[in-house]
Design a protein around this motif. Structure first.
Motif, mmCIF file in Angstrom:
data_model
loop_
_atom_site.group_PDB
_atom_site.id
_atom_site.type_symbol
_atom_site.label_atom_id
_atom_site.label_comp_id
_atom_site.label_asym_id
_atom_site.label_seq_id
_atom_site.Cartn_x
_atom_site.Cartn_y
_atom_site.Cartn_z
ATOM 1 N N MET A 143 0.838 -1.173 0.000
ATOM 2 C CA MET A 143 0.000 0.000 0.000
ATOM 3 C C MET A 143 0.887 1.242 0.000
ATOM 4 O O MET A 143 1.827 1.347 0.773
ATOM 5 N N LYS A 144 0.584 2.152 -0.889
ATOM 6 C CA LYS A 144 1.368 3.374 -1.003
ATOM 7 C C LYS A 144 0.833 4.443 -0.064
ATOM 8 O O LYS A 144 -0.361 4.551 0.167
ATOM 9 N N CYS A 145 1.734 5.237 0.450
ATOM 10 C CA CYS A 145 1.364 6.332 1.333
ATOM 11 C C CYS A 145 0.738 7.457 0.501
ATOM 12 O O CYS A 145 1.270 7.833 -0.536
ATOM 13 N N SER A 146 -0.370 7.965 0.972
ATOM 14 C CA SER A 146 -1.020 9.076 0.280
ATOM 15 C C SER A 146 -0.486 10.389 0.833
ATOM 16 O O SER A 146 -0.007 10.442 1.982
ATOM 17 N N PRO A 147 -0.571 11.471 0.073
ATOM 18 C CA PRO A 147 -0.148 12.774 0.594
ATOM 19 C C PRO A 147 -0.891 13.159 1.873
ATOM 20 O O PRO A 147 -0.292 13.725 2.794
ATOM 21 N N GLU A 148 -2.174 12.823 1.952
ATOM 22 C CA GLU A 148 -2.960 13.160 3.140
ATOM 23 C C GLU A 148 -2.421 12.436 4.378
ATOM 24 O O GLU A 148 -2.290 13.033 5.454
ATOM 25 N N CYS A 149 -2.124 11.166 4.232
ATOM 26 C CA CYS A 149 -1.594 10.374 5.339
ATOM 27 C C CYS A 149 -0.215 10.894 5.756
ATOM 28 O O CYS A 149 0.066 11.062 6.946
ATOM 29 N N PHE A 150 0.619 11.166 4.779
ATOM 30 C CA PHE A 150 1.961 11.669 5.057
ATOM 31 C C PHE A 150 1.892 13.016 5.765
ATOM 32 O O PHE A 150 2.625 13.276 6.726
ATOM 33 N N ASP A 151 0.990 13.891 5.313
ATOM 34 C CA ASP A 151 0.814 15.203 5.929
ATOM 35 C C ASP A 151 0.352 15.057 7.384
ATOM 36 O O ASP A 151 0.804 15.792 8.263
ATOM 37 N N LYS A 152 -0.509 14.099 7.621
ATOM 38 C CA LYS A 152 -0.994 13.842 8.988
ATOM 39 C C LYS A 152 0.165 13.395 9.891
ATOM 40 O O LYS A 152 0.303 13.868 11.024
ATOM 41 N N ILE A 153 0.991 12.493 9.376
ATOM 42 C CA ILE A 153 2.158 12.020 10.139
ATOM 43 C C ILE A 153 3.083 13.192 10.468
ATOM 44 O O ILE A 153 3.535 13.344 11.610
ATOM 45 N N LEU A 154 3.363 14.022 9.476
ATOM 46 C CA LEU A 154 4.234 15.176 9.709
ATOM 47 C C LEU A 154 3.621 16.144 10.720
ATOM 48 O O LEU A 154 4.320 16.692 11.576
ATOM 49 N N SER A 155 2.309 16.345 10.635
ATOM 50 C CA SER A 155 1.620 17.232 11.574
ATOM 51 C C SER A 155 1.731 16.715 12.999
ATOM 52 O O SER A 155 1.945 17.491 13.939
ATOM 53 N N ILE A 156 1.573 15.414 13.182
ATOM 54 C CA ILE A 156 1.701 14.814 14.512
ATOM 55 C C ILE A 156 3.127 14.998 15.038
ATOM 56 O O ILE A 156 3.331 15.375 16.190
ATOM 57 N N LEU A 157 4.110 14.750 14.174
ATOM 58 C CA LEU A 157 5.507 14.945 14.582
ATOM 59 C C LEU A 157 5.762 16.393 14.988
ATOM 60 O O LEU A 157 6.404 16.659 16.004
ATOM 61 N N GLU A 158 5.254 17.331 14.187
ATOM 62 C CA GLU A 158 5.441 18.748 14.494
ATOM 63 C C GLU A 158 4.752 19.127 15.804
ATOM 64 O O GLU A 158 5.307 19.888 16.604
ATOM 65 N N ALA A 159 3.552 18.601 16.032
ATOM 66 C CA ALA A 159 2.796 18.928 17.240
ATOM 67 C C ALA A 159 3.456 18.369 18.499
ATOM 68 O O ALA A 159 3.380 18.979 19.564
ATOM 69 N N ARG A 160 4.112 17.235 18.376
ATOM 70 C CA ARG A 160 4.724 16.585 19.542
ATOM 71 C C ARG A 160 6.175 17.009 19.771
ATOM 72 O O ARG A 160 6.803 16.545 20.720
ATOM 73 N N THR A 161 6.702 17.829 18.894
ATOM 74 C CA THR A 161 8.079 18.282 19.045
ATOM 75 C C THR A 161 8.105 19.551 19.892
ATOM 76 O O THR A 161 7.406 20.514 19.584
ATOM 77 N N PRO A 162 8.896 19.571 20.961
ATOM 78 C CA PRO A 162 8.995 20.777 21.789
ATOM 79 C C PRO A 162 9.477 21.964 20.947
ATOM 80 O O PRO A 162 10.293 21.791 20.041
ATOM 81 N N PRO A 163 8.986 23.160 21.236
ATOM 82 C CA PRO A 163 9.347 24.343 20.452
ATOM 83 C C PRO A 163 10.855 24.552 20.317
ATOM 84 O O PRO A 163 11.335 24.956 19.261
ATOM 85 N N GLU A 164 11.599 24.253 21.375
ATOM 86 C CA GLU A 164 13.051 24.464 21.322
ATOM 87 C C GLU A 164 13.763 23.461 20.408
ATOM 88 O O GLU A 164 14.920 23.638 20.074
ATOM 89 N N GLU A 165 13.059 22.414 19.987
ATOM 90 C CA GLU A 165 13.642 21.412 19.091
ATOM 91 C C GLU A 165 13.033 21.457 17.694
ATOM 92 O O GLU A 165 13.347 20.619 16.848
ATOM 93 N N ALA A 166 12.176 22.416 17.438
ATOM 94 C CA ALA A 166 11.492 22.505 16.140
ATOM 95 C C ALA A 166 12.477 22.660 14.993
ATOM 96 O O ALA A 166 12.278 22.104 13.913
ATOM 97 N N TYR A 167 13.546 23.410 15.223
ATOM 98 C CA TYR A 167 14.531 23.604 14.156
ATOM 99 C C TYR A 167 15.198 22.287 13.769
ATOM 100 O O TYR A 167 15.551 22.063 12.622
ATOM 101 N N ILE A 168 15.378 21.378 14.754
ATOM 102 C CA ILE A 168 15.977 20.068 14.473
ATOM 103 C C ILE A 168 15.044 19.258 13.571
ATOM 104 O O ILE A 168 15.485 18.654 12.599
ATOM 105 N N LEU A 169 13.754 19.266 13.902
ATOM 106 C CA LEU A 169 12.779 18.544 13.091
ATOM 107 C C LEU A 169 12.746 19.107 11.672
ATOM 108 O O LEU A 169 12.728 18.361 10.700
ATOM 109 N N GLY A 170 12.782 20.438 11.555
ATOM 110 C CA GLY A 170 12.805 21.075 10.235
ATOM 111 C C GLY A 170 14.021 20.660 9.436
ATOM 112 O O GLY A 170 13.934 20.393 8.230
ATOM 113 N N ALA A 171 15.169 20.586 10.097
ATOM 114 C CA ALA A 171 16.399 20.162 9.423
ATOM 115 C C ALA A 171 16.300 18.703 8.980
ATOM 116 O O ALA A 171 16.747 18.343 7.887
#
Length: 177
Positions: A1-29
């Motif tokens: 099964m291939k990942c859809s853009p919607e599913c991938f976007d959801k995963i990224l959103s969850i990662l971004e939401a759970r990343t502490p603000p002081e570590e956001a730059y690391i996630l972006g990198a």
């Protein structure tokens, strides 16, 4: 099964939401670093929606080398995937196109076994004259054999592409089948 853009976007959103603000730059990198890998995976799995989504999501800041790397990956896959990548990044292509390591795009096409794409890219004048390196002609036939595509091998043989090896002082044709 291939990942859809919607599913991938959801995963990224969850990662971004759970990343502490002081570590956001690391996630972006990490996202920036992984973008090329994600694009290659999308090309390899023939996931055209993801090929469209990823550059839009992260910006189309891939270097020309990375764009051609993606085209070389797509050459192993379907014509549709190859055409999408080529058109998306407006990449000129042909028998003489090489990557940063000196490998030819046409060899990847032969290894992928896609005969229709090979017919589009094949440059008889270049490949059957002294203009093409001898090792490219030999490599093409080897790649076609490795792909398991009998029609590809027949096409190259009909075009005069041969693979040779030396036995002692005589040169003989390599047995193919």
């Amino acid at each position: 099964m291939k990942c859809s853009p919607e599913c991938f976007d959801k995963i990224l959103s969850i990662l971004e939401a759970r990343t502490p603000p002081e570590e956001a730059y690391i996630l972006g990198a990490k996202f920036e670093y992984a973008q090329s890998d994600w694009l290659h995976a999308a090309a390899e799995s023939e996931n055209t929606p993801m090929l469209a989504y990823l550059p839009d999501r992260f910006g189309q800041n891939l270097s020309r080398t990375e764009q051609y790397s993606l085209l070389f990956w797509a050459a192993y896959e379907t014509e549709e995937t190859f055409d999408y990548v080529q058109q998306r990044f407006q990449l000129p292509y042909g028998a003489k196109v090489r990557d940063s390591l000196g490998r030819y795009l046409i060899s990847n096409i032969a290894l992928g076994g896609n005969l229709e794409l090979m017919k589009r890219v094949y440059d008889e004048e270049f490949l059957t004259t002294q203009a093409a390196p001898k090792d490219l002609r030999e490599d093409l036939l080897w790649c076609a054999i490795q792909s398991g595509s009998v029609p590809m091998v027949r096409f190259l043989l009909q075009k005069g592409i041969r693979r040779r090896h030396k036995e002692g002082t005589q040169t003989s044709h390599t047995p193919i089948f």
